[in-house]
Design a protein around this motif. Structure first.
Motif, mmCIF file in Angstrom:
data_model
loop_
_atom_site.group_PDB
_atom_site.id
_atom_site.type_symbol
_atom_site.label_atom_id
_atom_site.label_comp_id
_atom_site.label_asym_id
_atom_site.label_seq_id
_atom_site.Cartn_x
_atom_site.Cartn_y
_atom_site.Cartn_z
ATOM 1 N N LYS A 49 1.189 -1.141 0.067
ATOM 2 C CA LYS A 49 0.011 -0.082 -0.101
ATOM 3 C C LYS A 49 0.974 1.181 0.017
ATOM 4 N N ARG A 50 1.588 1.657 -0.792
ATOM 5 C CA ARG A 50 1.977 2.380 -1.362
ATOM 6 C C ARG A 50 2.339 3.345 -2.647
ATOM 7 N N ILE A 51 1.723 4.634 -2.884
ATOM 8 C CA ILE A 51 2.471 5.639 -3.825
ATOM 9 C C ILE A 51 4.148 5.314 -4.698
ATOM 10 N N PRO A 52 4.420 5.268 -5.811
ATOM 11 C CA PRO A 52 3.423 5.294 -6.863
ATOM 12 C C PRO A 52 3.330 3.682 -7.487
ATOM 13 N N PRO A 62 4.016 -2.276 -8.470
ATOM 14 C CA PRO A 62 4.287 -1.307 -7.694
ATOM 15 C C PRO A 62 5.701 -0.241 -7.604
ATOM 16 N N ASP A 63 6.361 0.581 -6.951
ATOM 17 C CA ASP A 63 7.308 0.619 -6.863
ATOM 18 C C ASP A 63 7.920 1.848 -7.556
ATOM 19 N N SER A 64 8.430 3.061 -7.483
ATOM 20 C CA SER A 64 9.056 3.791 -8.694
ATOM 21 C C SER A 64 10.265 3.667 -8.727
ATOM 22 N N ALA A 65 11.224 2.741 -8.814
ATOM 23 C CA ALA A 65 12.177 2.238 -9.377
ATOM 24 C C ALA A 65 12.280 1.178 -9.798
HETATM 25 N N1 LIG Z 1 10.074 2.912 -2.514
HETATM 26 C C1 LIG Z 1 8.488 3.567 -2.280
HETATM 27 C C2 LIG Z 1 8.364 4.209 -1.583
HETATM 28 C C3 LIG Z 1 6.963 5.098 -2.071
HETATM 29 C C4 LIG Z 1 6.492 6.179 -1.083
HETATM 30 O O1 LIG Z 1 7.034 5.577 0.564
HETATM 31 N N2 LIG Z 1 5.526 5.817 -0.930
HETATM 32 C C5 LIG Z 1 5.031 6.714 0.384
HETATM 33 C C6 LIG Z 1 4.127 8.598 0.145
HETATM 34 S S1 LIG Z 1 5.167 9.630 -0.377
HETATM 35 C C7 LIG Z 1 3.429 5.932 0.574
HETATM 36 O O2 LIG Z 1 3.018 5.383 -0.040
HETATM 37 N N3 LIG Z 1 3.508 5.678 2.020
HETATM 38 C C8 LIG Z 1 2.649 5.061 2.078
HETATM 39 C C9 LIG Z 1 2.641 4.752 3.762
HETATM 40 O O3 LIG Z 1 3.228 3.913 3.483
HETATM 41 O O4 LIG Z 1 1.633 3.611 4.321
HETATM 42 C C10 LIG Z 1 9.279 4.068 -3.909
HETATM 43 O O5 LIG Z 1 10.032 4.517 -4.277
HETATM 44 O O6 LIG Z 1 8.139 3.678 -4.747
#
Ligand SMILES: N[C@@H](CCC(=O)N[C@@H](CS)C(=O)NCC(=O)O)C(=O)O
Length: 219
Positions: A49-52, A62-65
């Motif tokens: 559950k993260r963006i992007p 998932p994951d920017s990388a």
């Molecule tokens: N390593 C991940 C980091 C993504 C990340 O931490 N996104 C944050 C928003 S800036 C998020 O979704 N946080 C929600 C959470 O961790 O609950 C990437 O590069 O995509």
């Protein structure tokens, strides 16, 4: 190909992805996802559950990388990953360093407290911000500044994903009301200025700044 990018405007990882996709001319639809209130079922798109997260013809990434590596294969020009083995390794190291170590101190300490907490109607923990600014961030800025001594980009002679990742975190540093001290970090400050002047960054910064000012003005 139908491409959707799930994210929110102020996320440095979403911005990094948007800039990479824009440089490669890959068109996509943006789908807003609030990272403090994920929609039901979002774990099917992003298990942690993260963006992007990206959706390509019904498949999720998932994951920017991961998304940026996918984009490199879809549209290799302009190349954002070097072909030389050591240069590629260093690019991945610096991207990781920025996305994890620097993000932890810049975005999740400074920007989160100064902006995100206020957006959520909570208090900014200025003590945490000052600890980051005075203790934990300077060694990382010094390292990056030294890496950029005499160079336009972090690795080799052209822009890589590491430069984009770095500049993106530093947009959040700026939104958090901070700027790089050009006396202490002249090479890093010049790199940031050059990167933020690129069209995809400049447009993003202009759009986001108005919103951030509103958040700050509303206090
Ligand atoms: N390593 C991940 C980091 C993504 C990340 O931490 N996104 C944050 C928003 S800036 C998020 O979704 N946080 C929600 C959470 O961790 O609950 C990437 O590069 O995509």
């Amino acid at each position: 190909m139908t491409i959707k990018l799930y994210g929110a405007a102020l996320s440095p990882f979403v911005r990094k992805t948007r800039v990479a996709l824009a440089l490669k001319g890959i068109e996509f639809e943006s789908v807003h996802v609030d990272p403090s209130n994920f929609p039901d079922g979002y774990e099917k798109i992003s298990p942690m559950k993260r963006i992007p997260a990206l959706e390509v013809d019904g498949q999720y990434l998932p994951d920017s990388a991961a998304i940026c590596a996918w984009a490199e294969k879809i549209n290799p020009e302009p190349a954002l990953y070097p072909t030389d083995a050591m240069a590629l390794g260093r690019t991945i190291w610096l991207e990781r360093f920025v996305d994890y170590d620097l993000a932890m101190r810049c975005t999740f300490a400074v920007f989160r407290n100064r902006i995100v907490m206020r957006l959520m109607g909570k208090e900014c923990d200025e003590e945490k911000v000052q600890h980051a600014l005075q203790q934990t961030i300077p060694p990382l800025f010094t390292y990056l500044n030294n890496e950029l001594d005499g160079r336009e980009f972090l690795v080799g002679d052209s822009m890589t994903i590491a430069d984009i990742a770095l500049a993106s975190q530093l947009v959040n540093f700026r939104h958090g009301g901070e700027s790089l001290d050009a006396n202490l970090y002249p090479h890093l400050a010049a790199h940031t200025q050059r990167m933020h002047a690129l069209a995809p960054f400049a447009k993003s910064i202009e759009k986001e700044s108005g919103f951030v000012q509103k958040v700050l003005g509303g206090q």
